[in-house]
Every structure is written in structure tokens, then in C-alpha cells.
Design a protein around this motif. Sequence first.
Motif, PDB file in Angstrom:
ATOM      1  N   LEU A 140       0.829  -1.209   0.000  1.00  0.00           N
ATOM      2  CA  LEU A 140       0.000   0.000   0.000  1.00  0.00           C
ATOM      3  C   LEU A 140       0.864   1.261   0.000  1.00  0.00           C
ATOM      4  O   LEU A 140       0.584   2.220  -0.719  1.00  0.00           O
ATOM      5  N   ASP A 141       1.927   1.234   0.784  1.00  0.00           N
ATOM      6  CA  ASP A 141       2.815   2.402   0.859  1.00  0.00           C
ATOM      7  C   ASP A 141       3.553   2.638  -0.454  1.00  0.00           C
ATOM      8  O   ASP A 141       3.714   3.778  -0.895  1.00  0.00           O
ATOM      9  N   ALA A 142       3.993   1.560  -1.072  1.00  0.00           N
ATOM     10  CA  ALA A 142       4.670   1.705  -2.372  1.00  0.00           C
ATOM     11  C   ALA A 142       3.698   2.262  -3.411  1.00  0.00           C
ATOM     12  O   ALA A 142       4.058   3.107  -4.235  1.00  0.00           O
ATOM     13  N   ASP A 143       2.447   1.811  -3.342  1.00  0.00           N
ATOM     14  CA  ASP A 143       1.417   2.265  -4.276  1.00  0.00           C
ATOM     15  C   ASP A 143       1.175   3.770  -4.138  1.00  0.00           C
ATOM     16  O   ASP A 143       0.918   4.462  -5.118  1.00  0.00           O
ATOM     17  N   LEU A 144       1.268   4.281  -2.910  1.00  0.00           N
ATOM     18  CA  LEU A 144       0.992   5.699  -2.654  1.00  0.00           C
ATOM     19  C   LEU A 144       2.251   6.564  -2.587  1.00  0.00           C
ATOM     20  O   LEU A 144       2.165   7.751  -2.305  1.00  0.00           O
ATOM     21  N   SER A 145       3.406   5.967  -2.829  1.00  0.00           N
ATOM     22  CA  SER A 145       4.673   6.702  -2.651  1.00  0.00           C
ATOM     23  C   SER A 145       4.747   7.967  -3.502  1.00  0.00           C
ATOM     24  O   SER A 145       5.395   8.940  -3.121  1.00  0.00           O
ATOM     25  N   ILE A 146       4.043   7.981  -4.629  1.00  0.00           N
ATOM     26  CA  ILE A 146       4.022   9.161  -5.515  1.00  0.00           C
ATOM     27  C   ILE A 146       3.545  10.405  -4.758  1.00  0.00           C
ATOM     28  O   ILE A 146       3.963  11.520  -5.062  1.00  0.00           O
ATOM     29  N   LEU A 147       2.696  10.206  -3.759  1.00  0.00           N
ATOM     30  CA  LEU A 147       2.136  11.341  -3.018  1.00  0.00           C
ATOM     31  C   LEU A 147       3.208  12.126  -2.266  1.00  0.00           C
ATOM     32  O   LEU A 147       3.036  13.314  -1.990  1.00  0.00           O
ATOM     33  N   GLY A 148       4.309  11.450  -1.931  1.00  0.00           N
ATOM     34  CA  GLY A 148       5.354  12.099  -1.149  1.00  0.00           C
ATOM     35  C   GLY A 148       6.566  12.535  -1.949  1.00  0.00           C
ATOM     36  O   GLY A 148       7.598  12.902  -1.382  1.00  0.00           O
ATOM     37  N   LYS A 149       6.435  12.522  -3.266  1.00  0.00           N
ATOM     38  CA  LYS A 149       7.574  12.927  -4.116  1.00  0.00           C
ATOM     39  C   LYS A 149       7.692  14.455  -4.173  1.00  0.00           C
ATOM     40  O   LYS A 149       6.827  15.181  -3.669  1.00  0.00           O
TER      41      LYS A 149
END
Length: 205
Positions: free
Chosen positions: A130-139
Amino acid sequence: MILKEKFKTLCLNYTDNKNLIDNFWKEIEKKYSSKSRHYHNLQHLENMFEEIDAVKNQIENFNNISFSVFYHDVIYDSTSKLNEEKSAEFAKERLAGLGLNDEDIQSVYAQILATKSHKKSDDEDTNFLLDADLSILGKDNGTYLEYTTQIRKEYSIYPDFLYKPGRKKVLEHFLQLESIFKTNYFKRKYEVQAKRNIESEWINL
């Protein structure tokens, strides 16, 4: 292509039928390369693997999580609310064909379904997915802006007066979570920037 080799190597753990593996890869490649895919494409898979490869030593079953990455968005239609269910069913069929045992198939199935609500799981491997899937949010800002543009293109069928309230609802959901990221690793890496990015997008919608 790195993804192709990664998929083939993964599948060879379960079957030596190279034609079957090749056909399954072509299927994945075709679905993720569809013209309507501006964000949920092969690049998204590459980014996710980059993230989970960095925490490989913390993941209990790396094969299962790898299958979950490959198949989690295999069915993607911006007008449908059943993408995750359909992707999970699709994965179930293919993994049975590769010869995975029922326990592993069920694990991948559950992980893919978890990407629908992104709620914290009792299973830490699922949380890493789940975190890898949402990692774009923290770029960084530029990468995040590019992501929001790509998402808007995927939903281009909807005019702004429908898209913007829907998008705001999604962003509010993330902001209301105790934390966007479930694992300590991703929390430290992306949480602060993700909240900044989301708040900024929300204000500008």
C-alpha cells in the motif's frame, strides 16, 4: 525491459512453461500500455518495484508482493468502482495457471483488494504494498504535479464540475487518515511531503 525480466524470473519459481509465462507477460504489458493509461501504466509498476526493492529485507514474502504489484491495476477503468475486485480475480486465475498454492494465491488476492481502501492491515507485507502504491504522493513538487496531470487525463471523460469535487473527496480521505503511510520506513520517507502536496492540490482545485 527490466519489468519483463523480473516477471519471467518470478514465474520460473513456479513453472518452466516459458510460453505460458511469455503470454502472461504480454497480457500485462498490453493492459498497462493501453492509451487510456496516463498514470496507472508500466512506469507506475517500475516505481513501485523501486520502492519495495529498497525494503526487500523487511518483506516476508517478496514473491507474493511482486505478483501483487504486477496485477494490482491490471484491470483499470476510470468509470468503474470494481477495478480492484476485477484485478484480484484476474490475478487469481493467472496465478493458479502458474501453479502457486492456494495460500499464496489468497494472499495476493487479499493484497490487491487492500489497494481499494488503503486501510492499515494486520499483514505488514500488505502495508508495504500500500505504501509503495501511494509513494508518488510524497515525491517532490514537480513529480507530484506531473502525477496530478496524468490522473486528470485518466479521468478526462468527466468535466471539471464533476471531477474536482470527486478529487477533493479522495484528497480529504488521505488527510483524515492518522497517517497516509502505514510502515515506519515510508512514514519517515514521505509522510510530511505527502501532506504538503495533498493540501496544496486541495487548495488549488
